[in-house]
Design a protein around this motif. Structure first.
Motif, short mmCIF file in Angstrom:
data_model
loop_
_atom_site.label_atom_id
_atom_site.label_comp_id
_atom_site.label_asym_id
_atom_site.label_seq_id
_atom_site.Cartn_x
_atom_site.Cartn_y
_atom_site.Cartn_z
N UNK A 39 -1.26 7.51 14.33
CA UNK A 39 -1.11 5.75 14.80
C UNK A 39 -2.10 6.31 13.24
N UNK A 40 -3.85 6.25 14.03
CA UNK A 40 -4.15 5.85 12.80
C UNK A 40 -4.51 5.86 11.92
N UNK A 41 -3.59 7.01 11.15
CA UNK A 41 -3.32 7.10 9.75
C UNK A 41 -2.56 5.85 9.03
N UNK A 42 -1.71 5.34 10.26
CA UNK A 42 -0.35 4.06 8.93
C UNK A 42 -1.26 3.30 9.05
N UNK A 43 -2.20 3.13 10.85
CA UNK A 43 -3.06 1.40 10.64
C UNK A 43 -3.90 1.74 8.95
N UNK A 44 -4.43 2.96 8.35
CA UNK A 44 -6.16 2.68 7.34
C UNK A 44 -4.33 2.31 6.18
N UNK A 45 -3.52 3.52 6.31
CA UNK A 45 -2.91 3.14 5.41
C UNK A 45 -2.65 1.25 5.19
N UNK A 46 -2.16 0.68 6.46
CA UNK A 46 -1.68 -0.59 6.32
C UNK A 46 -2.97 -1.21 5.65
N UNK A 47 -3.61 -0.98 6.23
CA UNK A 47 -4.84 -1.71 6.13
C UNK A 47 -5.02 -1.86 4.55
N UNK A 48 -5.11 -0.80 3.92
CA UNK A 48 -5.51 -0.23 2.63
C UNK A 48 -4.21 -0.75 1.57
N UNK A 49 -2.93 -1.26 2.08
CA UNK A 49 -2.15 -1.50 1.19
C UNK A 49 -2.61 -3.21 1.37
N UNK A 50 -2.30 -3.60 2.21
CA UNK A 50 -2.74 -5.13 2.62
C UNK A 50 -4.19 -5.47 1.15
N UNK A 51 -4.80 -4.41 1.16
CA UNK A 51 -6.02 -4.82 -0.05
C UNK A 51 -5.79 -4.43 -1.04
N UNK A 52 -4.78 -3.25 -1.96
CA UNK A 52 -4.33 -2.95 -2.32
C UNK A 52 -3.50 -3.60 -3.35
N UNK A 53 -2.55 -4.62 -2.59
CA UNK A 53 -2.09 -4.72 -3.55
C UNK A 53 -2.02 -7.10 -3.36
N UNK A 54 -3.12 -7.40 -3.09
CA UNK A 54 -4.10 -8.26 -3.71
C UNK A 54 -4.08 -8.61 -4.54
N UNK A 55 -4.33 -7.90 -5.84
CA UNK A 55 -4.45 -7.74 -7.56
C UNK A 55 -3.37 -7.90 -7.92
N UNK A 56 -2.72 -8.53 -9.38
CA UNK A 56 -2.37 -7.08 -10.07
C UNK A 56 -2.86 -5.92 -10.27
N UNK A 57 -4.01 -5.88 -10.85
CA UNK A 57 -4.84 -4.95 -11.09
C UNK A 57 -4.60 -3.77 -10.27
N UNK A 58 -5.17 -4.14 -8.87
CA UNK A 58 -5.20 -3.30 -8.07
C UNK A 58 -3.91 -2.78 -7.62
N UNK A 59 -2.82 -3.56 -7.07
CA UNK A 59 -1.18 -3.16 -6.99
C UNK A 59 -0.95 -2.09 -8.49
N UNK A 60 -1.26 -2.11 -9.41
CA UNK A 60 -1.31 -1.08 -10.57
C UNK A 60 -1.82 0.60 -10.21
N UNK A 61 -2.73 0.59 -9.31
CA UNK A 61 -3.63 1.48 -8.26
C UNK A 61 -3.35 2.25 -7.33
N UNK A 62 -2.04 1.33 -6.71
CA UNK A 62 -1.55 1.54 -5.48
C UNK A 62 -0.72 2.69 -5.00
N UNK A 63 0.31 2.78 -6.56
CA UNK A 63 1.28 3.67 -6.26
C UNK A 63 0.56 5.44 -6.44
N UNK A 64 -0.86 5.20 -7.11
CA UNK A 64 -1.88 6.58 -7.15
C UNK A 64 -2.32 7.38 -5.40
N UNK A 65 -2.91 5.69 -5.25
CA UNK A 65 -3.84 5.53 -3.41
C UNK A 65 -2.57 6.41 -2.59
N UNK A 66 -1.39 6.22 -2.71
CA UNK A 66 -0.27 6.21 -1.91
C UNK A 66 -0.37 7.92 -2.19
N UNK A 67 -0.05 8.59 -3.37
CA UNK A 67 -0.35 9.99 -3.27
C UNK A 67 -1.07 10.63 -2.84
N UNK A 68 -2.50 10.07 -2.91
CA UNK A 68 -3.78 10.72 -2.87
C UNK A 68 -3.74 11.26 -1.00
#
Length: 277
Positions: free
Chosen positions: A44-73
């Protein structure tokens, strides 16, 4: 030199890329770094962290490009607790490494420095890390070594100050008496300026507590024991000398004197606890 996708240097380089998408350090720390430090030991905590990070990482095109790698990490971190701990250690060390990088000459030196921190080793002891850093320093030219030593010394002082602040806060809460705490602080500050040995300062503190609030001595003494280990007023010409004298030398009068002081104070505390009981 290609880095392993799960190595400390890979994670550091990735965090650098993420940091570049934020306009200031505060935004990076508040919106991204703090999320990576959140506990995620349950699904539950892990899912919550990922959801919050997704919101931050998809806020700009630059971060959106980095989001797949963070998902892998993050997926790797979820499957491997040791890797998850590595991710936290690198995140916590990010600005320290970045500061050292600013005085290094190339990427090879940066990778060697990150390796010397032994971040990939979850059970590395403090002494091992110090020896590893000392070996790294010997590979540098004089100018670069001096620059790195300066950063390391600043880091050490900052860490000691943070530790001291926490210890003082604990003592203040235990005493629960602002007048008594002021008297305690005056003893510590005055003796520090005068260069008084810490063991002698402890004796003065004991006399103060015994006279004003003896019932809290046991609690105070345990905190002071921690303070004694970090209360090092010795100055070194370089960080390498600090490492050498504290972790590499087989002997040394200063070490023996310090151990003698520690034994004397521990004996004193044992006796005082016996008298107080």
């Amino acid at each position: 030199m290609a880095s392993h996708p799960h190595s400390a240097i890979h994670l550091y380089n990735y965090l650098c890329a993420v940091r570049s998408t934020f306009t200031c350090v505060d935004d990076y720390q508040q919106q991204f770094e703090n999320l990576l430090k959140l506990p995620r030991y349950s699904p539950e905590l892990f899912t919550s962290v990922v959801t919050q990070l997704e919101s931050v990482m998809t806020a700009t095109p630059e971060r959106q490009a980095l989001w797949p790698e963070l998902q892998h990490i993050l997926a790797s971190a979820r499957q491997d607790p040791q890797y998850d701990s590595l991710l936290v250690r690198v995140t916590e060390s990010f600005f320290f490494i970045r500061h050292v990088e600013s005085v290094l000459e190339n990427d090879s030196q940066l990778e060697a420095f990150v390796r010397s921190l032994l971040l990939d080793s979850s059970d590395a002891q403090h002494g091992e890390v110090m020896r590893s850093i000392a070996s790294f320093l010997k590979t540098l030219d004089h100018t670069t070594r001096v620059g790195v030593e300066s950063v390391l010394q600043q880091q050490r002082q900052s860490t000691e100050q943070d530790s001291t602040d926490m210890l003082l806060l604990r003592i203040r809460r235990i005493l629960d008496d602002e007048v008594l705490f002021a008297a305690f602080s005056e003893i510590v500050d005055t003796d520090m300026v005068a260069g008084i040995q810490w063991s002698d300062t402890l004796l003065k503190i004991y006399e103060l507590i015994r006279a004003r609030k003896p019932e809290v001595w046991d609690s105070i003494s345990s905190v002071l024991d921690q303070a004694q280990s970090s209360h090092d007023t010795t100055q070194y010409r370089s960080y390498e000398e600090y490492v050498q004298r504290n972790f590499l030398d087989d002997g040394g009068q200063q070490y023996l004197d310090g151990e003698a002081d520690r034994a004397r104070v521990e004996h004193m505390m044992d006796n005082l606890s016996m008298h107080a009981s």
